[in-house]
Design a protein around this motif. Structure first.
Motif, PDB file in Angstrom:
ATOM      1  N   GLY A  80       0.839  -1.190   0.000  1.00  0.00           N
ATOM      2  CA  GLY A  80       0.000   0.000   0.000  1.00  0.00           C
ATOM      3  C   GLY A  80       0.874   1.240   0.000  1.00  0.00           C
ATOM      4  N   ILE A  81       0.438   2.277  -0.704  1.00  0.00           N
ATOM      5  CA  ILE A  81       1.173   3.543  -0.761  1.00  0.00           C
ATOM      6  C   ILE A  81       0.247   4.640  -0.264  1.00  0.00           C
ATOM      7  N   VAL A  82       0.675   5.347   0.777  1.00  0.00           N
ATOM      8  CA  VAL A  82      -0.146   6.402   1.365  1.00  0.00           C
ATOM      9  C   VAL A  82       0.669   7.687   1.408  1.00  0.00           C
ATOM     10  N   CYS A  83       0.308   8.619   0.544  1.00  0.00           N
ATOM     11  CA  CYS A  83       0.999   9.907   0.478  1.00  0.00           C
ATOM     12  C   CYS A  83       0.093  10.906  -0.221  1.00  0.00           C
ATOM     13  N   ALA A  84      -0.353  11.913   0.514  1.00  0.00           N
ATOM     14  CA  ALA A  84      -1.360  12.836  -0.004  1.00  0.00           C
ATOM     15  C   ALA A  84      -0.892  13.598  -1.239  1.00  0.00           C
ATOM     16  N   GLY A  85       0.403  13.841  -1.370  1.00  0.00           N
ATOM     17  CA  GLY A  85       0.884  14.678  -2.456  1.00  0.00           C
ATOM     18  C   GLY A  85       1.203  13.964  -3.749  1.00  0.00           C
ATOM     19  N   ILE A  86       1.042  12.651  -3.793  1.00  0.00           N
ATOM     20  CA  ILE A  86       1.424  11.908  -4.993  1.00  0.00           C
ATOM     21  C   ILE A  86       0.353  12.021  -6.070  1.00  0.00           C
ATOM     22  N   ASP A  87       0.786  12.386  -7.263  1.00  0.00           N
ATOM     23  CA  ASP A  87      -0.088  12.412  -8.429  1.00  0.00           C
ATOM     24  C   ASP A  87      -0.015  11.038  -9.104  1.00  0.00           C
ATOM     25  N   PRO A  88      -1.133  10.328  -9.198  1.00  0.00           N
ATOM     26  CA  PRO A  88      -1.112   8.989  -9.818  1.00  0.00           C
ATOM     27  C   PRO A  88      -0.507   8.989 -11.213  1.00  0.00           C
ATOM     28  N   ASN A  89      -0.643  10.102 -11.920  1.00  0.00           N
ATOM     29  CA  ASN A  89      -0.107  10.183 -13.283  1.00  0.00           C
ATOM     30  C   ASN A  89       1.414  10.195 -13.309  1.00  0.00           C
ATOM     31  N   GLU A  90       2.023  10.456 -12.158  1.00  0.00           N
ATOM     32  CA  GLU A  90       3.480  10.516 -12.095  1.00  0.00           C
ATOM     33  C   GLU A  90       4.094   9.192 -11.618  1.00  0.00           C
ATOM     34  N   LEU A  91       3.232   8.237 -11.263  1.00  0.00           N
ATOM     35  CA  LEU A  91       3.724   6.945 -10.798  1.00  0.00           C
ATOM     36  C   LEU A  91       3.912   5.982 -11.956  1.00  0.00           C
ATOM     37  N   SER A  92       4.837   5.076 -11.796  1.00  0.00           N
ATOM     38  CA  SER A  92       5.011   4.021 -12.791  1.00  0.00           C
ATOM     39  C   SER A  92       3.801   3.094 -12.741  1.00  0.00           C
ATOM     40  N   PRO A  93       3.470   2.441 -13.844  1.00  0.00           N
ATOM     41  CA  PRO A  93       2.269   1.592 -13.902  1.00  0.00           C
ATOM     42  C   PRO A  93       2.213   0.532 -12.811  1.00  0.00           C
ATOM     43  N   GLU A  94       3.367  -0.025 -12.434  1.00  0.00           N
ATOM     44  CA  GLU A  94       3.338  -1.098 -11.438  1.00  0.00           C
ATOM     45  C   GLU A  94       3.040  -0.591 -10.028  1.00  0.00           C
ATOM     46  N   LEU A  95       3.127   0.737  -9.814  1.00  0.00           N
ATOM     47  CA  LEU A  95       2.860   1.279  -8.485  1.00  0.00           C
ATOM     48  C   LEU A  95       1.468   1.881  -8.336  1.00  0.00           C
ATOM     49  N   VAL A  96       0.858   2.276  -9.433  1.00  0.00           N
ATOM     50  CA  VAL A  96      -0.429   2.988  -9.377  1.00  0.00           C
ATOM     51  C   VAL A  96      -1.487   2.190  -8.628  1.00  0.00           C
ATOM     52  N   GLU A  97      -1.545   0.884  -8.853  1.00  0.00           N
ATOM     53  CA  GLU A  97      -2.606   0.069  -8.260  1.00  0.00           C
ATOM     54  C   GLU A  97      -2.529   0.005  -6.738  1.00  0.00           C
ATOM     55  N   PHE A  98      -1.364   0.363  -6.159  1.00  0.00           N
ATOM     56  CA  PHE A  98      -1.200   0.273  -4.711  1.00  0.00           C
ATOM     57  C   PHE A  98      -1.511   1.582  -3.992  1.00  0.00           C
ATOM     58  N   LEU A  99      -1.743   2.638  -4.737  1.00  0.00           N
ATOM     59  CA  LEU A  99      -1.951   3.949  -4.138  1.00  0.00           C
ATOM     60  C   LEU A  99      -3.251   3.986  -3.331  1.00  0.00           C
ATOM     61  N   GLY A 100      -3.145   4.413  -2.092  1.00  0.00           N
ATOM     62  CA  GLY A 100      -4.320   4.581  -1.241  1.00  0.00           C
ATOM     63  C   GLY A 100      -4.794   3.333  -0.525  1.00  0.00           C
ATOM     64  N   LYS A 101      -4.110   2.211  -0.687  1.00  0.00           N
ATOM     65  CA  LYS A 101      -4.517   0.975  -0.015  1.00  0.00           C
ATOM     66  C   LYS A 101      -4.096   1.031   1.454  1.00  0.00           C
ATOM     67  N   LEU A 102      -5.082   0.975   2.345  1.00  0.00           N
ATOM     68  CA  LEU A 102      -4.805   1.093   3.775  1.00  0.00           C
ATOM     69  C   LEU A 102      -4.753  -0.251   4.486  1.00  0.00           C
ATOM     70  N   ASP A 103      -5.114  -1.315   3.795  1.00  0.00           N
ATOM     71  CA  ASP A 103      -5.171  -2.624   4.434  1.00  0.00           C
ATOM     72  C   ASP A 103      -4.076  -3.573   3.968  1.00  0.00           C
ATOM     73  N   ALA A 104      -3.052  -3.032   3.327  1.00  0.00           N
ATOM     74  CA  ALA A 104      -1.983  -3.875   2.787  1.00  0.00           C
ATOM     75  C   ALA A 104      -1.106  -4.436   3.903  1.00  0.00           C
ATOM     76  N   ASP A 105      -0.374  -5.492   3.591  1.00  0.00           N
ATOM     77  CA  ASP A 105       0.560  -6.078   4.563  1.00  0.00           C
ATOM     78  C   ASP A 105       1.756  -5.158   4.790  1.00  0.00           C
ATOM     79  N   ILE A 106       2.193  -4.475   3.725  1.00  0.00           N
ATOM     80  CA  ILE A 106       3.309  -3.528   3.828  1.00  0.00           C
ATOM     81  C   ILE A 106       2.818  -2.180   3.313  1.00  0.00           C
ATOM     82  N   THR A 107       2.856  -1.164   4.166  1.00  0.00           N
ATOM     83  CA  THR A 107       2.443   0.176   3.766  1.00  0.00           C
ATOM     84  C   THR A 107       3.652   1.096   3.768  1.00  0.00           C
ATOM     85  N   VAL A 108       3.905   1.751   2.638  1.00  0.00           N
ATOM     86  CA  VAL A 108       4.942   2.765   2.551  1.00  0.00           C
ATOM     87  C   VAL A 108       4.237   4.120   2.536  1.00  0.00           C
TER      88      VAL A 108
END
Length: 227
Positions: A80-108
């Protein structure tokens, strides 16, 4: 192709054992030495044993860097990736799907984005802090809020320097947030081993003429008077 860690990265990863409840250990590796991979590997390996992992950083760029490192260590990681300032359009495709996930085993996450919603991680088993030297002994309120919320959760800090000007070593003193350095390797050692290159001193033979510069008076924002 499977990534092969360098010997000192493996040593750093194994150095944190045994990891007891409430322990707070530091890993010291120079800039460019691959701290993000170490953190990603620790999150992946220890998460299996300890449960959910929260990886904290202070800037958006390190969120992306550490999230990528987790996937490099474990392509199948529940991330899971939690960061208010991240623009999804600036993320690589493999990371976009993890943005905003709060229930992941590993949260960055950026510490600014999670310290007011820590109830989402009440079941975490490990906290990893990148750039741990950013936490001052009497400051670092956001990081302290996290650590105070989970006093029995082990913490691993990663940094290129365990020393802060004016306050001393990160693991010594009355207000120290860490209790020991579990692993340390110097920049000189990594240069000698060929993993880093020496610093290059850059300069210029050009002389600057400041004879025509003038001091400009500016108005104070509060009073409107010149200062």
């Amino acid at each position: 192709m499977t990534f092969q860690p360098r010997f000192y990265q493996t040593e750093a990863i194994t150095s944190v054992h045994p990891l007891k409840p409430g322990s707070r250990k530091l890993i010291v590796v120079p800039t460019g030495g691959g701290k993000s991979y170490i953190g990603g590997r620790l999150a992946s390996d220890l998460g299996v044993i300890l449960g959910r992992v929260l990886v904290l950083v202070h800037v958006q760029e390190l969120v992306v860097q550490n999230a990528s490192a987790v996937l490099k260590a474990d392509m199948l990681a529940s991330l899971g990736i939690v960061c208010a300032g991240i623009d999804p359009n600036e993320l690589s495709p493999e990371l976009v799907e993890f943005l905003g996930k709060l229930d992941a085993d590993i949260t960055v996450a950026s510490v600014q984005s999670v310290y007011k919603k820590l109830h989402f991680w009440d079941d975490i088993g490990l906290i990893i802090i990148d750039e741990a030297h950013r936490i001052t002994p009497v400051g670092g309120k956001l990081y302290r809020a996290v650590m105070d919320r989970f006093p029995h959760v082990p913490v691993i800090g990663m940094t290129a320097t365990p020393f802060r000007m004016g306050t001393g070593m990160l693991h010594k003193g009355e207000h120290a947030l860490f209790d020991q350095i579990s692993y340390e390797i110097s920049m000189e050692e990594l240069v000698e081993l060929g993993y880093l290159v020496p610093f290059a001193k850059l300069g210029s033979n050009e002389a600057y003429d400041d004879s025509t510069l003038k001091k400009v008076r500016r108005a104070s924002r509060n009073t409107g008077q010149s200062t």
